[in-house]
Design a protein around this motif. Sequence first.
Motif, PDB file in Angstrom:
ATOM      1  N   LYS A 145       4.621   2.789  -6.380  1.00 54.57           N
ATOM      2  CA  LYS A 145       4.143   2.202  -7.633  1.00 54.57           C
ATOM      3  C   LYS A 145       3.105   3.207  -8.150  1.00 54.57           C
ATOM      4  N   GLU A 163       0.776   3.038  -4.585  1.00 51.64           N
ATOM      5  CA  GLU A 163       1.130   2.040  -3.587  1.00 51.64           C
ATOM      6  C   GLU A 163       2.570   2.272  -3.153  1.00 51.64           C
ATOM      7  N   CYS A 196       1.755   1.913 -19.489  1.00 47.94           N
ATOM      8  CA  CYS A 196       0.356   1.500 -19.296  1.00 47.94           C
ATOM      9  C   CYS A 196      -0.646   2.628 -19.518  1.00 47.94           C
ATOM     10  N   LEU A 243      -0.246   1.445 -13.083  1.00 45.65           N
ATOM     11  CA  LEU A 243      -0.704   0.060 -13.109  1.00 45.65           C
ATOM     12  C   LEU A 243       0.409  -0.935 -13.413  1.00 45.65           C
ATOM     13  N   CYS A 244       1.594  -0.469 -13.755  1.00 38.97           N
ATOM     14  CA  CYS A 244       2.732  -1.350 -14.005  1.00 38.97           C
ATOM     15  C   CYS A 244       3.118  -2.047 -12.694  1.00 38.97           C
ATOM     16  N   THR A 245       3.822  -3.140 -12.795  1.00 35.20           N
ATOM     17  CA  THR A 245       4.146  -3.921 -11.602  1.00 35.20           C
ATOM     18  C   THR A 245       5.418  -3.473 -10.902  1.00 35.20           C
ATOM     19  N   SER A 246       6.127  -2.518 -11.437  1.00 38.34           N
ATOM     20  CA  SER A 246       7.418  -2.134 -10.861  1.00 38.34           C
ATOM     21  C   SER A 246       7.301  -0.870 -10.003  1.00 38.34           C
ATOM     22  N   GLU A 251      10.590  -5.980   1.449  1.00 35.97           N
ATOM     23  CA  GLU A 251      10.538  -6.493   0.078  1.00 35.97           C
ATOM     24  C   GLU A 251      11.862  -6.237  -0.645  1.00 35.97           C
ATOM     25  N   ARG A 256      12.762   0.984 -11.229  1.00 35.35           N
ATOM     26  CA  ARG A 256      12.857   0.707 -12.659  1.00 35.35           C
ATOM     27  C   ARG A 256      13.563   1.816 -13.436  1.00 35.35           C
ATOM     28  N   ILE A 265      12.951  -4.984  -3.752  1.00 36.76           N
ATOM     29  CA  ILE A 265      12.449  -4.271  -4.915  1.00 36.76           C
ATOM     30  C   ILE A 265      13.550  -3.407  -5.502  1.00 36.76           C
TER      31      ILE A 265
END
Length: 170
Positions: A26, A2, A58, A29-32, A8, A13, A10
């Motif tokens: 992204k 993604e 993940c 599957l992590c949100t960062s 945004e 990380r 953001i």
Amino acid sequence: VERAQEEEEIVCRICLGEEGADRMIKPCLCTSFVHTDCLDEWRAQERIPRAFTHCPTCQFQYQTMIIEDTPKSAFWAKCRFRFFVARDMGAIFICLQLFLMGFAKLIHLIDKKEVIKKLYPDDWVVKHSTLFSIGPYYCTAAFVFFSLVGLGGLIHMFCCKPNEDLQTRR
């Protein structure tokens, strides 16, 4: 994979930088989100081989693709690299020469009785000296400089533990 949107708020990380949201993805599957460059560098430097292909948090397997350069772009990339190496080596050479000339001039100013000049044969001084007969002083400056660099290398080699530098960098 993604991609981040410009509007945004953001943060990468890996580097914790906010700029370049258009280059953030992204990848798992992590949100960062992460910068693509940061992810590539982190994957290449990670000690765990599995981290090159999988997220260590993940365990998601990264979706990677090989982008082949065209021969023309590879040629220009190689030319650019060679130019930068030549430019940097030229700059280092010029800086070293300027330093040695300044050091030679300092030695010449300190040596009022021309003791250093007398260490060299007379015909060598006449043949190899330029204006102000700086030749012997330049050679002395180069000898002293490289002797000190070598001595510093020996001291570093015998006083530091092996691989100490590599361990502290990681």
